[in-house]
Write an enzyme that holds these catalytic residues in place. Sequence first.
Site, short mmCIF file in Angstrom:
data_model
loop_
_atom_site.label_atom_id
_atom_site.label_comp_id
_atom_site.label_asym_id
_atom_site.label_seq_id
_atom_site.Cartn_x
_atom_site.Cartn_y
_atom_site.Cartn_z
N HIS A 167 0.81 -1.22 0.00
CA HIS A 167 0.00 0.00 0.00
C HIS A 167 0.85 1.27 0.00
O HIS A 167 0.33 2.36 -0.25
CB HIS A 167 -1.01 0.00 1.16
CG HIS A 167 -0.42 0.22 2.52
ND1 HIS A 167 -0.19 -0.80 3.42
CD2 HIS A 167 -0.02 1.35 3.14
CE1 HIS A 167 0.30 -0.30 4.54
NE2 HIS A 167 0.43 1.00 4.39
N ASP A 205 0.02 -7.44 1.05
CA ASP A 205 0.48 -6.10 1.43
C ASP A 205 2.01 -6.03 1.48
O ASP A 205 2.60 -5.44 2.39
CB ASP A 205 -0.11 -5.67 2.77
CG ASP A 205 -0.05 -4.14 2.95
OD1 ASP A 205 0.29 -3.45 1.97
OD2 ASP A 205 -0.37 -3.66 4.05
N SER A 233 4.57 3.13 6.83
CA SER A 233 4.36 1.71 6.57
C SER A 233 5.55 1.09 5.86
O SER A 233 6.18 1.71 5.03
CB SER A 233 3.11 1.51 5.70
OG SER A 233 1.96 1.93 6.39
N THR A 280 2.81 -2.51 9.69
CA THR A 280 1.80 -2.38 8.65
C THR A 280 0.60 -1.54 9.03
O THR A 280 0.13 -0.75 8.24
CB THR A 280 1.32 -3.79 8.23
OG1 THR A 280 2.44 -4.51 7.71
CG2 THR A 280 0.24 -3.74 7.18
N LEU A 299 -4.54 0.13 14.91
CA LEU A 299 -5.96 0.24 15.22
C LEU A 299 -6.14 1.33 16.25
O LEU A 299 -5.57 1.28 17.34
CB LEU A 299 -6.49 -1.09 15.77
CG LEU A 299 -6.46 -2.29 14.83
CD1 LEU A 299 -7.16 -3.47 15.47
CD2 LEU A 299 -7.11 -1.96 13.50
N LEU A 336 -3.86 -6.50 -10.03
CA LEU A 336 -4.66 -6.31 -11.23
C LEU A 336 -4.57 -4.89 -11.76
O LEU A 336 -5.26 -4.52 -12.71
CB LEU A 336 -6.13 -6.67 -10.97
CG LEU A 336 -6.50 -8.17 -10.89
CD1 LEU A 336 -6.11 -8.87 -12.16
CD2 LEU A 336 -5.89 -8.83 -9.69
N GLY A 337 -3.73 -4.05 -11.12
CA GLY A 337 -3.56 -2.68 -11.57
C GLY A 337 -4.74 -1.79 -11.23
O GLY A 337 -5.00 -0.81 -11.94
#
Length: 356
Positions: free
Chosen positions: A70, A100, A186, A202, A205, A238-239
Amino acid sequence: MRGRTRGVVAVATMVVLTAGSGGVAFAGDLTPKDIYERAAPSTVHVIGTYGSGTGVIYDADKGLIVTNAHVVQGEPSLRVAVEDRAPVAARMLGIDPCEDLAVLTFSHPQPNLKEAKFGDSKEVSFADNVTALGYPDSIEAQGAQKPVFTTGAVQNPDVRDSAPDATMPRYPSTIQHSATINPGNSGGPLLNGKAEVIGINTLSLQGGGMQGQFYAISSDHVRPLLDQLAAGDVKNDLGWKLVDLKNPNLADFFVEEAAPKVAQTQKALKDVDGMMVVYALTNSPAAKAKLGSGDVITDMKDTPVASLAEVCDVLQSAAPGETVPVEGVYSPINADGKEMKSGETWTTDLVVGKAK
């Protein structure tokens, strides 16, 4: 524009300048200063066009860097800064948004790189002292050029199959800890008392009564994936960028001018569960399937999908190169700017990327 808030989940990795936030020193542990001095040279600043994050050099000879997917997904250009060196161009070798994780390398060989040493996350225990290292969002404003750190303790060494919210994948193996990590960081290392990487930080919360819960993908899960990613694995990429249709912050993932259309779409499709396409990159599998901004996906391979974890479950069960049928509904937003009849269904075929 990228969304920065994800309900109670703030995706981020790494650190602020505070230290001593609850870790317990064990016999044989290095001091925080020693851990920092050993790990800082291999902890890099990953800088994209739209945002930034942190990465870890794990192979100095080849210049290989692991970070979160991400951090780099959808970035048209990337640069990497090693400590106080000027940022240099980098390129992505492989990415898996469903894990990720992504692997980068420098566009040109860099001298005198230092690599991190991975530790065994299966040896991590409750209350172990841990250190998080990286580059928070505000670091450039602070004028700092080296990574900063926080310390804490392990709260749960083995959190399995966690899907924190609908915008995030399912994390098969994570370490929950109390070493503060902040937005923009991250992809940086979670370190044990020997300065070994036991996780890739990553997410955090926060809110809703939850405080101080930070998570790192365990090193034993990360390491087996690195060779395929370095070889160019894009099976689950998948872009596209997908966000759940009912996300209260959905408009934040689009340019400001699109906000009224987003609100219109959520109102018109209030009874629909699905994932909205934020973008589909040119020549990507998603674009070749005629998917574009504003399309709403409701089913993949005859399976309802209303979260990224559910999308990833389908992709991870598909064979490389498999054609996956996709169903959805039209919304007031779509790639060519025309208004479509809300709720009218469509179908297309999506070819899953091939693993290297």
